[in-house]
Design an enzyme around this catalytic site. Structure first.
Site, mmCIF file in Angstrom:
data_model
loop_
_atom_site.group_PDB
_atom_site.id
_atom_site.type_symbol
_atom_site.label_atom_id
_atom_site.label_comp_id
_atom_site.label_asym_id
_atom_site.label_seq_id
_atom_site.Cartn_x
_atom_site.Cartn_y
_atom_site.Cartn_z
ATOM 1 N NE ARG A 72 39.940 32.691 47.159
ATOM 2 C CZ ARG A 72 40.054 33.740 48.222
ATOM 3 N NH1 ARG A 72 40.880 34.783 48.014
ATOM 4 N NH2 ARG A 72 39.077 33.672 49.100
ATOM 5 C CG HIS B 265 38.094 42.598 50.581
ATOM 6 N ND1 HIS B 265 38.486 41.887 49.860
ATOM 7 C CD2 HIS B 265 36.788 42.927 50.190
ATOM 8 C CE1 HIS B 265 37.588 41.061 49.079
ATOM 9 N NE2 HIS B 265 36.481 42.012 49.324
ATOM 10 C CB THR C 268 52.269 38.490 44.103
ATOM 11 O OG1 THR C 268 51.828 39.002 42.831
ATOM 12 C CG2 THR C 268 51.038 37.732 44.723
ATOM 13 C CG ASN D 299 45.135 37.674 36.570
ATOM 14 O OD1 ASN D 299 45.753 37.943 37.752
ATOM 15 N ND2 ASN D 299 44.403 36.353 36.628
ATOM 16 C CG ASP E 279 48.471 45.580 50.385
ATOM 17 O OD1 ASP E 279 48.245 46.836 50.009
ATOM 18 O OD2 ASP E 279 49.006 44.650 49.653
#
Ligand SMILES: [Zn+2]
Length: 248
Positions: free
Chosen positions: A37, A124, A29, A218, A109
């Site tokens: 999400r 993924h 981010t 987090n 990414d």
């Protein structure tokens, strides 16, 4: 988070023979990639325009509506130049300095590799390549030719060439899962960073951890039933890793 917590984390990292960082969207981010999400995330944006991401980022949808899939309006992040942030850079720096730091990421990414990290498992898949849904041939972005409907096509069998990303309803590659399990089993310290652990198989993979310490980095605390969290560092992943790096 206070300085004492940082010193404790730093000591555990110093003592560890092998560190595994299990990362999610929150690791990227700070590079400007939206947390899928979170409030302003990409999927939320799709939902605002009445697109259901689970319906679109889906194998069946590509097969049935390739012209719609490949002609979607590009999202903001795909138009920006995304660069590795402090999280990627510091982890790569630690690895380069001789520390055994292994990354298991849910992101597609490629920013860990761009920062120079060698050991990266992309659960993924990745957005760097595509492959033919008919024959499996792998294509680089500049190799794919598009038909009159702007659908990327395999030049051998005209199959649809799709991104090498694991979509909704699909499973990670068996070899990536096995490699992740083997890696987590060997780790002394597990860092869970920037992920809600809500996506399969993340929840199950961390069950294989047999090491000493679990650190969560987090913005929000995590409810992890099967694993005891020894330390929770609250905040942005890049910022906290930079603070840890400053102690070394
Ligand atoms: Zn093909």
């Amino acid at each position: 988070m206070n300085i004492e917590q940082l010193h404790i984390a730093n000591q555990w990292l110093e003592e560890a023979n092998m560190i595994v960082l299990f990362g999610g969207a929150g690791v990227s981010t700070e590079s400007g990639l939206p947390d899928y999400r979170s409030q302003d995330g990409q999927y939320s944006r799709m939902e605002q325009t009445n697109e259901d991401p689970k319906k679109i980022m889906n194998r069946r949808y590509i097969m049935q509506h390739p012209e719609k899939f490949f002609n979607r309006a590009p999202n903001q992040s795909s138009q920006m130049l995304i660069e590795p942030n402090d999280a990627h850079k510091i982890l790569a720096k630690w690895e380069k300095s001789g520390k055994d730091v292994r990354i298991i990421t849910q992101n597609v990414d490629g920013l860990h590799q761009r920062a120079g990290h060698r050991f990266v498992i992309e659960l993924h898949g990745n957005g760097r390549t595509s492959y033919c849904m008919t024959c499996g041939r792998v294509y680089l972005p500049n190799e794919v030719e598009r038909d009159e409907q702007n659908i990327p096509r395999c030049h051998v069998d005209q199959g649809i060439v799709r991104p090498s990303v694991v979509f909704f309803g699909e499973n990670p590659k068996a070899e990536d899962l096995q490699k992740s399990i083997d890696t987590i089993k060997q780790a002394d310290v597990l860092i869970i960073a920037g992920t809600s652990l809500s996506v399969y198989p993340a929840k199950n993979l961390i069950n294989h951890f047999k090491g000493d310490k679990v650190i969560v980095i987090n913005r929000e605390a995590l409810e992890i039933q099967q694993l005891k969290v020894d330390l929770f560092l609250e905040g942005n992943v890049g910022q906290i890793l930079a603070e840890l790096d400053a102690l070394r």
